[in-house]
Design a protein around this motif. Structure first.
Motif, mmCIF file in Angstrom:
data_model
loop_
_atom_site.group_PDB
_atom_site.id
_atom_site.type_symbol
_atom_site.label_atom_id
_atom_site.label_comp_id
_atom_site.label_asym_id
_atom_site.label_seq_id
_atom_site.Cartn_x
_atom_site.Cartn_y
_atom_site.Cartn_z
ATOM 1 N N ASP A 1 3.062 -0.586 1.163
ATOM 2 C CA ASP A 1 2.375 0.506 1.862
ATOM 3 C C ASP A 1 2.413 0.325 3.371
ATOM 4 N N VAL A 2 2.216 -0.903 3.838
ATOM 5 C CA VAL A 2 2.277 -1.147 5.283
ATOM 6 C C VAL A 2 3.689 -0.867 5.793
ATOM 7 N N ALA A 3 4.695 -1.315 5.060
ATOM 8 C CA ALA A 3 6.086 -1.073 5.469
ATOM 9 C C ALA A 3 6.399 0.421 5.522
ATOM 10 N N ALA A 4 5.792 1.192 4.614
ATOM 11 C CA ALA A 4 6.028 2.640 4.566
ATOM 12 C C ALA A 4 5.040 3.418 5.439
ATOM 13 N N GLU A 5 4.169 2.688 6.156
ATOM 14 C CA GLU A 5 3.159 3.289 7.029
ATOM 15 C C GLU A 5 2.221 4.225 6.272
ATOM 16 N N ARG A 6 1.849 3.815 5.053
ATOM 17 C CA ARG A 6 0.896 4.556 4.226
ATOM 18 C C ARG A 6 -0.414 3.786 4.177
ATOM 19 N N PRO A 7 -1.508 4.459 3.815
ATOM 20 C CA PRO A 7 -2.747 3.720 3.540
ATOM 21 C C PRO A 7 -2.506 2.765 2.371
ATOM 22 N N MET A 8 -3.182 1.652 2.387
ATOM 23 C CA MET A 8 -3.000 0.646 1.346
ATOM 24 C C MET A 8 -3.792 1.031 0.094
ATOM 25 N N ILE A 9 -3.078 1.403 -0.959
ATOM 26 C CA ILE A 9 -3.737 1.784 -2.205
ATOM 27 C C ILE A 9 -4.542 0.624 -2.786
ATOM 28 N N ALA A 10 -4.193 -0.593 -2.418
ATOM 29 C CA ALA A 10 -4.930 -1.772 -2.877
ATOM 30 C C ALA A 10 -6.384 -1.749 -2.416
ATOM 31 N N ALA A 11 -6.697 -0.954 -1.412
ATOM 32 C CA ALA A 11 -8.081 -0.837 -0.939
ATOM 33 C C ALA A 11 -8.977 -0.186 -1.988
ATOM 34 N N LEU A 12 -8.385 0.342 -3.042
ATOM 35 C CA LEU A 12 -9.158 0.984 -4.100
ATOM 36 C C LEU A 12 -9.566 0.002 -5.196
ATOM 37 N N VAL A 13 -9.374 -1.285 -4.945
ATOM 38 C CA VAL A 13 -9.760 -2.321 -5.905
ATOM 39 C C VAL A 13 -10.690 -3.304 -5.194
ATOM 40 N N VAL A 14 -11.832 -3.562 -5.823
ATOM 41 C CA VAL A 14 -12.855 -4.418 -5.221
ATOM 42 C C VAL A 14 -13.237 -5.558 -6.156
ATOM 43 N N SER A 15 -13.905 -6.520 -5.576
ATOM 44 C CA SER A 15 -14.449 -7.637 -6.342
ATOM 45 C C SER A 15 -15.706 -7.173 -7.070
ATOM 46 N N ARG A 16 -16.019 -7.805 -8.167
ATOM 47 C CA ARG A 16 -17.234 -7.434 -8.892
ATOM 48 C C ARG A 16 -18.467 -8.145 -8.363
ATOM 49 N N ALA B 1 -4.110 -9.530 -8.521
ATOM 50 C CA ALA B 1 -4.155 -9.792 -7.080
ATOM 51 C C ALA B 1 -2.753 -9.880 -6.486
ATOM 52 N N GLN B 2 -1.842 -10.537 -7.177
ATOM 53 C CA GLN B 2 -0.468 -10.635 -6.677
ATOM 54 C C GLN B 2 0.205 -9.263 -6.632
ATOM 55 N N ALA B 3 -0.054 -8.453 -7.635
ATOM 56 C CA ALA B 3 0.503 -7.097 -7.653
ATOM 57 C C ALA B 3 -0.072 -6.276 -6.499
ATOM 58 N N LEU B 4 -1.361 -6.425 -6.244
ATOM 59 C CA LEU B 4 -1.991 -5.697 -5.140
ATOM 60 C C LEU B 4 -1.423 -6.137 -3.793
ATOM 61 N N GLU B 5 -1.153 -7.426 -3.649
ATOM 62 C CA GLU B 5 -0.547 -7.911 -2.407
ATOM 63 C C GLU B 5 0.834 -7.306 -2.210
ATOM 64 N N GLN B 6 1.582 -7.163 -3.283
ATOM 65 C CA GLN B 6 2.889 -6.518 -3.185
ATOM 66 C C GLN B 6 2.734 -5.058 -2.765
ATOM 67 N N LEU B 7 1.761 -4.361 -3.353
ATOM 68 C CA LEU B 7 1.530 -2.967 -2.990
ATOM 69 C C LEU B 7 1.118 -2.839 -1.525
ATOM 70 N N LEU C 1 -0.199 -8.869 7.412
ATOM 71 C CA LEU C 1 0.695 -7.710 7.496
ATOM 72 C C LEU C 1 0.529 -6.922 8.796
ATOM 73 N N GLY C 2 -0.471 -7.319 9.610
ATOM 74 C CA GLY C 2 -0.705 -6.638 10.871
ATOM 75 C C GLY C 2 -1.515 -5.361 10.760
ATOM 76 N N ARG C 3 -2.086 -5.094 9.607
ATOM 77 C CA ARG C 3 -2.903 -3.881 9.434
ATOM 78 C C ARG C 3 -4.314 -4.084 9.967
ATOM 79 N N PHE C 4 -4.850 -5.293 9.821
ATOM 80 C CA PHE C 4 -6.178 -5.630 10.315
ATOM 81 C C PHE C 4 -6.032 -6.713 11.376
ATOM 82 N N PRO C 5 -6.942 -6.726 12.371
ATOM 83 C CA PRO C 5 -6.923 -7.806 13.357
ATOM 84 C C PRO C 5 -7.499 -9.089 12.748
#
Length: 117
Positions: A59-74, A49-55, A91-95
């Motif tokens: 991604d937000v800083a680089a204006e890319r889609p967040m690759i972390a969106a490819l990981v879900v809860s079970r 989770a901490q690694a995903l938060e870093q990613l 991060l300002g990506r979602f309201p």
């Protein structure tokens, strides 16, 4: 992977794993990511989770889609854990309006699938 690995090291490995995984293997659960990286307890999910938060921040800083969106809860609802949404808001990506989060997450996941690095 050893217990001494830093969150930036794990984040780099998570990005590589998600980027090279076939579409039909995604999204992955936090546990699947931990296992694929060979993380050993304790705190395997927390470190993922901490690694995903870093990613997400990268991604937000680089204006890319967040690759972390490819990981879900079970949990079975095909959504990430609450921390994903909290971080996306911070991060300002979602309201802040949580009513929009599921729809925005699905859009983000689709963009991340198409834009793999």
């Amino acid at each position: 992977m050893t217990q001494g690995d830093t969150i930036p090291d794990i984040a780099t490995q998570v990005r590589a794993l998600l980027a090279k995984s076939p579409d039909d293997a995604l999204p992955m659960t936090y546990q699947q990511v931990a296992q694929a990286l060979g993380l050993a307890p304790p705190r395997t999910i927390q470190r993922v989770a901490q690694a995903l938060e870093q990613l997400m921040a990268e991604d937000v800083a680089a204006e890319r889609p967040m690759i972390a969106a490819l990981v879900v809860s079970r949990r079975g609802d095909d959504l990430p854990a609450a921390g994903f949404f909290e971080r996306a808001v911070a991060l300002g990506r979602f309201p802040a309006d949580t009513c929009q989060h599921k729809m925005l997450y699905i859009e983000e996941r689709e963009r991340a699938l198409k834009y793999r690095y």
